[in-house]
Every structure is written in C-alpha cells, then in structure tokens.
Scaffold this motif. Structure first.
Motif, PDB file in Angstrom:
ATOM      1  N   VAL A   1       4.692   8.651  -1.393  1.00 11.64           N
ATOM      2  CA  VAL A   1       3.731   9.759  -1.401  1.00 11.64           C
ATOM      3  C   VAL A   1       2.439   9.342  -2.114  1.00 11.64           C
ATOM      4  O   VAL A   1       1.338   9.497  -1.571  1.00 11.64           O
ATOM      5  CB  VAL A   1       4.336  11.000  -2.084  1.00 11.64           C
ATOM      6  CG1 VAL A   1       3.310  12.127  -2.155  1.00 11.64           C
ATOM      7  CG2 VAL A   1       5.572  11.469  -1.338  1.00 11.64           C
ATOM      8  N   LEU A   2       2.580   8.823  -3.327  1.00 11.22           N
ATOM      9  CA  LEU A   2       1.399   8.463  -4.119  1.00 11.22           C
ATOM     10  C   LEU A   2       0.923   7.037  -3.872  1.00 11.22           C
ATOM     11  O   LEU A   2      -0.261   6.754  -3.995  1.00 11.22           O
ATOM     12  CB  LEU A   2       1.698   8.634  -5.616  1.00 11.22           C
ATOM     13  CG  LEU A   2       2.144  10.016  -6.100  1.00 11.22           C
ATOM     14  CD1 LEU A   2       2.420   9.964  -7.594  1.00 11.22           C
ATOM     15  CD2 LEU A   2       1.082  11.063  -5.786  1.00 11.22           C
ATOM     16  N   LYS A   3       1.876   6.144  -3.556  1.00 10.05           N
ATOM     17  CA  LYS A   3       1.597   4.698  -3.553  1.00 10.05           C
ATOM     18  C   LYS A   3       0.885   4.329  -4.847  1.00 10.05           C
ATOM     19  O   LYS A   3      -0.214   3.747  -4.867  1.00 10.05           O
ATOM     20  CB  LYS A   3       0.762   4.298  -2.339  1.00 10.05           C
ATOM     21  CG  LYS A   3       1.548   4.327  -1.035  1.00 10.05           C
ATOM     22  CD  LYS A   3       0.787   3.679   0.105  1.00 10.05           C
ATOM     23  CE  LYS A   3       1.636   3.633   1.375  1.00 10.05           C
ATOM     24  NZ  LYS A   3       0.906   3.034   2.515  1.00 10.05           N
ATOM     25  N   LEU A   4       1.522   4.693  -5.946  1.00 15.93           N
ATOM     26  CA  LEU A   4       0.917   4.685  -7.274  1.00 15.93           C
ATOM     27  C   LEU A   4       0.384   3.317  -7.658  1.00 15.93           C
ATOM     28  O   LEU A   4       1.083   2.295  -7.528  1.00 15.93           O
ATOM     29  CB  LEU A   4       1.957   5.149  -8.298  1.00 15.93           C
ATOM     30  CG  LEU A   4       1.468   5.473  -9.702  1.00 15.93           C
ATOM     31  CD1 LEU A   4       0.527   6.659  -9.683  1.00 15.93           C
ATOM     32  CD2 LEU A   4       2.661   5.764 -10.608  1.00 15.93           C
ATOM     33  N   SER A   5      -0.862   3.280  -8.126  1.00 17.74           N
ATOM     34  CA  SER A   5      -1.450   2.030  -8.600  1.00 17.74           C
ATOM     35  C   SER A   5      -0.988   1.757 -10.021  1.00 17.74           C
ATOM     36  O   SER A   5      -0.318   2.578 -10.652  1.00 17.74           O
ATOM     37  CB  SER A   5      -2.976   2.108  -8.533  1.00 17.74           C
ATOM     38  OG  SER A   5      -3.468   3.064  -9.451  1.00 17.74           O
ATOM     39  N   ASP A   6      -1.375   0.609 -10.552  1.00 15.47           N
ATOM     40  CA  ASP A   6      -0.900   0.211 -11.874  1.00 15.47           C
ATOM     41  C   ASP A   6      -1.809   0.662 -13.009  1.00 15.47           C
ATOM     42  O   ASP A   6      -1.480   0.501 -14.179  1.00 15.47           O
ATOM     43  CB  ASP A   6      -0.726  -1.315 -11.937  1.00 15.47           C
ATOM     44  CG  ASP A   6      -2.029  -2.041 -11.620  1.00 15.47           C
ATOM     45  OD1 ASP A   6      -3.005  -1.360 -11.216  1.00 15.47           O
ATOM     46  OD2 ASP A   6      -2.070  -3.281 -11.749  1.00 15.47           O
ATOM     47  N   ASP A   7      -2.978   1.264 -12.675  1.00 14.19           N
ATOM     48  CA  ASP A   7      -3.924   1.636 -13.728  1.00 14.19           C
ATOM     49  C   ASP A   7      -4.818   2.762 -13.235  1.00 14.19           C
ATOM     50  O   ASP A   7      -5.110   2.877 -12.035  1.00 14.19           O
ATOM     51  CB  ASP A   7      -4.778   0.425 -14.129  1.00 14.19           C
ATOM     52  CG  ASP A   7      -5.676   0.724 -15.310  1.00 14.19           C
ATOM     53  OD1 ASP A   7      -5.159   0.843 -16.437  1.00 14.19           O
ATOM     54  OD2 ASP A   7      -6.897   0.862 -15.111  1.00 14.19           O
TER      55      ASP A   7
END
Length: 636
Positions: free
Chosen positions: A195-201
């Motif tokens: 859903v987010l494809k969350l980044s690292d920062d």
C-alpha cells in the motif's frame, strides 16, 4: 431593492414587523436541530474514538482510567464545549467573526483556521487510505490473508498458516512470538510494502502512489459534493454518515463477543488497576484525550453553532453531544478488544502483544484479526466503511470551518452567492497539499503533522480563548449574553468552571504535554532533527498568529498612548452582538438618530412616492453580515 426589502422583513430588520422569524436568511441556518446535533456528533466522534481511546484505556489501568476520564469530561470537556457552542451561536459568526467581542484576539481565530487547515489536509489522506482498503476488501480472499504474494518476504508468518497447523506448530509460533525478533504479519507487509511502498527516510519521497492519489481525489470529491450547498446539503448527509457507524459498531460488537477469547480481550480492556489512579500520567492522558476528542479550539464547534437559530438551547446540546462522544469511545473499546482477544487466543499470546493504536490498529492489527473470521471480506468492508464515515463526519466540519471563516470575513453579497466556488477552491487546494502525503514517505509526514500541527498549539489557543472571554470581555457580560440568548444564565457550575477550573485543567494539559514530550518515531524509524524542527514550526505557525495580529490591531487602534490603544483594541466592536436586528435588544439595541427617523417617517407617509422608493427606503437601513445597522444616506 424589493428583494432586499423582503429579506430584511423576514430577518426582523423592521422593528415590530409581524411575521418575524428566528432565521438568518442571508447566511443560512440548519434545517432543524437534529441536523446540528448529528453534525456535531459526527465532528466530535472521529477516528480517535476507535483507534486511540481503547489503547489509552488498557495502557492506563483499564477500568480505572474511566474515573479520571469522566472527571475531566465533567470539569473540562463539557464546559469548554458549551462555551464554544454558545460563543458561535450568540454572534452567528465563524471562528474569525466572533472576535468582534475583543478584536485584539482575532489572531486566535486565525490560529484555529491554521490548525483546521493542517488537520483537514492529513485527515483526508487517512480517509483515502480507508477508501483504498475498502475497495481492496471487495474480493473473495482478503489480500493480506496469506504470505504467498509477490510483496511478501521470507519472514512473513500468516495467522491462518499457524492456526491451520498442528498444536506443535502453534507452540513453536508462540515461542517465536516471544523472542526478540518480532514476527512480520502479512497485513503488516501489505501495509508497508504494497500500500505505502514505504521509503527508508522522510526525506526520500520516492514516487506518488497512484492508487492512493486516486482515492484522495475520491475523498475530496465526496467531501465537496456533501458541502457544495453548505449546511443545507451537509445537514442532510449527516443523517447517514453520523448514524450508520453505530450500526456497524453494533454489528461488529455482536460478532466480536460471540468469538472465542473475546471475554479475555474485553477483561484486558476493562479490568481496573487502581494503583494507576495516583499516576499523574494517567490523569494527563485522560485530560488530553477529552480535550482533543471533543474538537475544542479547532474552530469547528464555533462554526457549526453559528448556523443555529439564536434561541436554540445549546446548553442541552453540549451535554448530549459530549456524553455521546465519550460513550462512543467506551463502546468502540468493546468492539476492538473483543476481536483482538479472539486473535490473541488463536496465537496463544497475551492481548498486549497484538494491541496497537493509530494507523497500526486500523490498517494492520484489526485487518489481520478480521482474516480469522468466516466471510472475512464482509467484515472488512463494514469496518473500513465505518472508518470512512467517521472520518468524513469530522472532515465536513473542518472544511466548513475554513469556508465559513472566509465568507464571513469578506461578508459581501458577491462572495455569499459564490460560496460554492469558495468551497470548491478550498477543496482543490486541500487536495493539492495532500499529494505529498501519498508518496512513499507520506506516512512519515502524516504522523509528523498529526503529532505537532494539532498538539500543544490547541491547548494554548483554548487557554487564551477562556482568558479573553472571561477576563477581558468580562464574565458578567458573557453571562448576560447567554441569558439573553437562552432565557437563563449559565448554571453556577459552568460559571465556576469557565472562570477557574477549566483554565487550570487546560494549563495542566499544557504542562503535561511539555513534560511528557518525546521525539516522534514510527516503529523503529527515528525522525531526523530537521523533520522535528519542521514539526515545531507547524505547531508555532498557528500560535504565532495571536501575537502578530494583536500587535497589528493595537497599532491600528485609536489613542494617544500605547495603553489607550490597548484599551480600545480590547473593547468589543460596534458590530459585536446578535446578527439579526430582532435580537439586538438592551445594550445591543441599535441607535436611531432623530434625522433618520424623520426621513423614514416622511418617506413612508408620502403618497406621491412610488412603491419601489418605499422598498428602497426600508432596505436602506439594512443589516450587514455582522448584524449591525447602517444608514445608506446616498440611496435615501
């Protein structure tokens, strides 16, 4: 002219005219009192009632937390709620116009607008994520049920994989759960990796998540369509949006308490730990939850009450709405913890291992628990539809607060007729400002705004509002205003709370917020210093409006000395008071000069004048949007 004349007659512009109605034709009123109550309930009852209160309750002593919670409701929540409702209803103005009571404090209104803007931007992003999960739930198997998807990692361990296995595998799972390495659930990986494809920062925005962007557009379109006619349209929509969440909560509650382990979860939620009553943190959490949950100092309560009829019993409404809000929080706790208890029973772990709050509860823990139920897509659709409705109820009022403040401040007929365009413009700007929150780093920014944009700044705004009304404008004046409006003065209990108890509690919340401050983090991610600095700047941006506007107001005020300018800046303006002339009695009665009266008498008695001139003469003494009378000599 004739049209303006008839409008003036309906609004009581001509003293003694028969057929006057307690209605503001020019600005608009609620269709009936049920619409106002349902809208206010929808505004106060939001996502925090579902994803924050139950967690706070179990963390702060279970049933013992209810004691300080209801104490704070009685001595702080309901009094502040009543104050804001009566404030907006008396003046029939939004969060800017009401500060005619003491113009030097108009910066408080601008601060409320800034806070509502921040909340409105990120709140609709949460609604858009709920929309995304709602659409994703319309499948035979929920996409976060198993670990066989392309976004899953080898560390993923599904609940159904364990519960369908042997008792030995369940025991091994329990041992793994208690190890230092935390289990990764399919719902968590779906949330973070798909859903987010969350980044690292937080600084690494990455790409815009097009599915979320589309859902954000849907969210803003829905909000605009429900508000395009102001309270006339939103007042009809809330019959559904404010009531159906209770239907869904009841369905989920009945389903939840029939599950194995539900009683364990509910007992975990309610079992009192009386030793925590003496902990100051418990009282601080109770006061903060009451304050933020009721929506005090956002400007929404003042705005919604401004569309009431002048003699509406807002004292009764404030008690009904406040108690409904808190009862909903308690009720939602049963719904949440019955399902979490069921999940903990299947996993063979303690309820505390699966309990969470905020987005972690709404989009990870609870959706995972729903996968254990038969026909799980049905329960998931109901749950996320409930979140959407809860969010929309609050979002309606946030947007209306901004639109009403703009329209009331400009105040001319041109912008009143084009209020729909103002609503559209605010919605478009809100959508564009929300786009960065749909990027891969969007959740970091969303939580940053949630933690800083509407935290201690709300407490400061509310405290200054209490001081301005009770001690600058004067408590005796305000009590007389309420008596003029309601027919009775505020009860002695509320008078004491407004003057002494509530400001002390607000100050306590402020001190508690400062003492308990911890730098924000999201799971294992710690925010960098520059991001926290931006958070503090967002918080200060609403508070700084107060001294800046006060300084400008004092500079523009008349007076030979600074002290004289300050006195003039704090005095109520001539426009302060009831909006309709029929209500401006006593000290608010408009002065009619003898010349104006004689001119009016001559015009009305002259048979040679055509009727259009008579209409123009009557309309020449009109009521502005602020309710003040002014003679238009050129037209006479």
């Amino acid at each position: 002219m004739a049209e303006k004349c008839s409008e003036g007659l309906l609004n009581g512009a001509v003293p003694g005219e028969t057929g006057k109605r307690d209605e503001n034709i020019k600005r608009g009123n609620w269709g009936n009192q049920i619409e106002f109550i349902l809208t206010s309930v929808g505004y106060a009852v939001g996502l925090g009632n579902v994803w924050r209160f139950p967690y706070l309750c179990y963390r702060n002593g279970g049933g013992a937390f209810m004691f300080p919670y209801f104490i704070m409701l009685v001595f702080c929540g309901i009094p502040l709620f009543f104050m804001e409702l009566s404030f907006g209803q008396f003046a029939s103005q939004g969060c800017l116009g009401v500060w005619r009571v003491s113009p030097v404090f108009k910066g408080v209104g601008y601060g409320m607008m800034v806070v509502s803007s921040y909340i409105g931007i990120y709140y609709n992003v949460v609604i858009c994520i709920a929309f995304y999960y709602f659409f994703s739930s319309m499948t035979r198997v929920l996409p976060w049920t198993y670990c066989n998807n392309h976004w899953n990692t080898p560390d993923c361990t599904g609940v159904l994989d364990i519960t369908n296995g042997s008792a030995g595998s369940s025991l091994n799972f329990t041992q793994m759960f208690n190890q230092t390495v935390k289990r990764t659930s399919p719902s968590e990986e779906y949330w973070r990796r798909y859903v987010l494809k969350l980044s690292d920062d937080i600084g690494n925005l990455g790409e815009v998540r097009l599915p979320l962007l589309g859902c954000l557009g849907v969210s803003w379109i829905v909000v605009f369509l429900c508000l395009f006619k102001g309270v006339k349209s939103s007042g009809k929509v809330v019959y559904f949006t404010a009531t159906f969440p209770y239907v869904v909560l009841t369905i989920l509650f009945v389903r939840g308490i029939t599950l194995e382990g539900a009683v364990t979860g509910i007992m975990y939620y309610l079992t009192p730990q009386w030793d925590k009553i003496l902990d100051a943190k418990v009282w601080g959490d109770a006061a903060s939850q009451i304050f933020y949950s009721l929506g005090c100092a956002w400007g929404g309560l003042i705005t919604m009450a401004s569309y009431n009829k002048f003699h509406n019993n807002c004292y009764r409404d404030s008690i009904i709405i406040s108690i409904t809000n808190c009862a909903t929080s308690v009720y939602a706790g049963f719904v949440i913890f019955s399902i979490l208890g069921f999940m903990a029973k299947h996993l063979g772990v303690d309820v505390s291992k699966v309990a969470d709050h905020g987005p972690g509860l709404a989009f990870v823990a609870y959706p995972e628990a729903l996968t254990l139920l038969p026909v799980s897509p049905l329960w998931s659709v109901l749950f996320f539809f409930m979140l959407i409705l809860l969010g929309l109820g609050t979002q309606f009022c946030l947007l209306e607060t901004l639109v009403t403040a703009i329209v009331d401040e400009v105040g001319n007929d041109w912008i009143i007729r084009r209020k729909t365009l103002v609503t559209l413009a605010v919605a478009v700007v809100g959508f564009l400002l929300g786009v960065p929150l749909t990027t891969q780093a969007g959740i970091y920014w969303l939580l940053l705004m949630d933690n800083y944009a509407a935290s201690f700044s709300l407490v400061v705004i509310s405290c200054i509002m209490c001081v301005a009304i009770m001690y600058v404008y004067g408590h005796r004046n305000y009590f007389k205003d309420i008596e003029m409006m309601l027919g009775f003065p505020p009860p002695l209990f509320f008078q004491i709370c407004w003057r002494f108890i509530s400001p002390v509690i607000i100050f306590f919340i402020l001190v508690f917020t400062v003492i308990q401050y911890r730098p924000i983090s999201y799971n294992t991610y710690v925010y960098p210093t520059w991001a926290i600095t931006i958070g503090f700047l967002m918080a200060l941006s609403s508070v700084v409006c107060i001294p800046i506007y006060a300084g400008l107001c004092i500079m523009r005020s008349e007076g030979d000395s600074l002290l004289q300018r300050l006195k003039n800046a704090t005095k109520p303006s001539r426009e302060w008071g009831p909006a309709l002339l029929e209500h401006r009695t006593g000290r608010y009665a408009p002065p009619f000069s003898s010349s104006t009266e004689s001119q009016l008498e001559v015009q009305l008695l002259s048979p040679e004048k055509p009727k259009t001139d008579e209409a123009g003469m009557v309309a020449a003494i009109t009521i502005g949007s602020n309710g003040s009378t002014h003679s238009q000599d050129s037209k006479i």
